[in-house]
Enzyme design. Structure first.
Site, short mmCIF file in Angstrom:
data_model
loop_
_atom_site.label_atom_id
_atom_site.label_comp_id
_atom_site.label_asym_id
_atom_site.label_seq_id
_atom_site.Cartn_x
_atom_site.Cartn_y
_atom_site.Cartn_z
N GLY A 297 0.73 -1.55 0.05
CA GLY A 297 0.17 -0.08 -0.02
C GLY A 297 0.62 1.39 -0.13
O GLY A 297 2.35 1.07 -0.08
N ILE B 117 2.36 2.93 2.00
CA ILE B 117 2.99 3.64 3.14
C ILE B 117 3.49 2.64 3.22
O ILE B 117 3.75 2.77 4.94
CB ILE B 117 2.08 4.44 4.36
N LYS B 118 3.39 1.72 3.04
CA LYS B 118 4.23 0.23 3.47
C LYS B 118 6.23 0.60 3.29
O LYS B 118 6.21 1.15 2.19
CB LYS B 118 3.92 -0.65 3.38
N ASN B 119 6.37 -0.16 3.35
CA ASN B 119 7.91 0.17 3.53
C ASN B 119 8.25 -0.15 1.74
O ASN B 119 9.38 0.52 1.28
CB ASN B 119 9.18 -1.21 3.34
N LEU B 120 7.89 -1.15 1.37
CA LEU B 120 7.87 -0.83 -0.28
C LEU B 120 6.38 -0.85 -1.42
O LEU B 120 5.25 -1.01 -0.61
CB LEU B 120 8.23 -2.05 -1.09
#
Ligand SMILES: *Cc1c(COP(=O)(O)O)cnc(C)c1O
Length: 379
Positions: A185, A187-190
């Site tokens: 998504g 705002i996730k790390n990737l």
């Protein structure tokens, strides 16, 4: 497009682009690769290679990954699924979506994660699965009880939405033998914009997931063009990852070493700046192993809401991860007392945490936090 810059502490989280994503998307659009395409499959192969696993199945979101993984593991109506209440509501909605009953469990306050003991205490004859949440990116180690769970036919499905890139020992999360779900998504790390990935345990499971995400339709796409019909073989949903989103993920993956390094450095900068501060406890991100997803502090309950309001009034993007799920109206039927979760839910405060932040920004956040604590009567 160059590296996007939103160098401010107003956002709690923000995607970070490396400048190649837009060109990659344009190429996919020009090639008409909108649906499940070769780009999606390339992304699957690249993620599998990165994690060191034989296979990875791309889906439309982290929520879809959890839903599909539960279905692939055979979890269904009447089954109980052990899950921490301290998670994003998506984890619980996925369990509800298969008709199963969420059996909420408490967490260890220091890690915000479940432990072997908390899980085993909740196991009953109806338990079909455990969904540990790798909170903030921290790996959850259930190895000591994995054998016992397997003997009882209980699947372990990791919600690793926060934990892309994190390591346990020599393995990356996803390569430890559990059915693992990632979110890509915004705002996730990737990020893929939106997207998710399931790491299957067996080829059979991978096959089930691949049918499921394409509406249970089995024929390869190129054959379908020349056929008058298609075959619907099993239950399925429109859960594919589009080539457009996969292209974003591929570009992000090329730079993941930078992401990993930057997120660790940022978390450590916060840790060092917060060290002398009284009145707050930093939640340890396990940054040697985890790729930190959040920077959280705990502020004693009567002060947390005041501190939150004061920081928001100064345009500092603090957040709360998360309001406990067992207290949500939608999940009230499965409420039970969870003392640590309830306490932590009133204490946690997430500081702005994303790669646009500079050292100046984190210093500003920390000094504003100190001032907010003092004026709220805490320090
Ligand atoms: C983001 C997230 C999800 C859901 O992922 P989406 O891609 O937003 O559907 C699930 N669990 C946790 C813990 C998350 O943070």
């Amino acid at each position: 497009m160059t590296v996007s810059s939103v160098p401010d502490a107003r956002r709690n989280a923000s995607p970070y682009l490396y400048g190649l994503e837009a060109a990659a998307v344009t190429r996919v659009l020009e090639a008409g690769q909108y649906g499940h395409t070769a780009v999606t499959e390339e992304f699957e192969r690249r993620v599998a290679a990165f994690l060191g696993v034989p296979d990875a199945v791309a889906v439309a979101s982290g929520t879809a990954a959890l839903h599909a993984a539960l279905l692939a593991a055979g979890v269904g109506p009447g089954d109980e699924v052990i899950v921490p209440s301290m998670t994003f509501c998506a984890t619980v909605q996925a369990i509800v979506a298969v008709g199963a009953v969420p059996r909420f469990v408490d967490i260890a306050p220091a890690t915000l994660c479940v432990t072997d003991q908390l899980v085993m205490e909740a196991v009953s004859g109806a338990t079909a699965a455990v969904v540990p949440v790798l909170f903030g990116g921290r790996p959850v180690d259930l190895t000591a009880v994995r054998g016992e769970l397997a003997e009882r036919g209980i699947a372990v499905i990791e919600d690793a939405a926060h934990a892309f890139g994190s390591r346990t020992g020599t393995h990356r999360v996803g390569a430890t033998g559990a059915l693992t779900c990632f979110s890509f998504g915004p705002i996730k790390n990737l990020t893929c914009g939106q997207g998710g990935m399931v790491i299957p345990r067996t080829t059979r499971e991978a096959d089930r997931l691949r049918r499921l995400r394409l509406l249970g339709v089995v024929q390869p796409q190129d054959e379908r063009a020349n056929a008058t019909t298609y075959r619907v073989d099993s239950f399925g949903l429109r859960y594919q990852l589009s080539g457009i989103n996969a292209a974003i993920g591929l570009a992000q993956l090329d730079h993941f070493a930078t992401t990993e390094h930057a997120r660790r450095r940022l978390w450590r900068a916060y840790r060092d700046a917060l060290a002398p501060m009284d009145g707050v406890t930093l939640v340890d991100a396990d940054a040697d192993r985890a790729v930190p997803h959040l920077c959280q502090v705990r502020v004693p309950a009567p002060l947390r809401d005041k501190v939150f309001a004061k920081l928001r009034a100064r345009d500092i993007g603090v957040g709360v991860h998360y309001p406990p799920n067992h207290l949500q109206p939608a999940f009230a039927a499965w409420r039970r007392p969870l003392p640590a979760t309830e306490r932590v839910g009133e204490e946690v405060l997430s500081l702005p945490f994303h790669q646009h932040l500079t050292k100046t920004d984190t210093a500003l956040v920390v000094s504003a936090l100190g001032e907010a604590l003092t004026s709220a009567g805490g320090a």
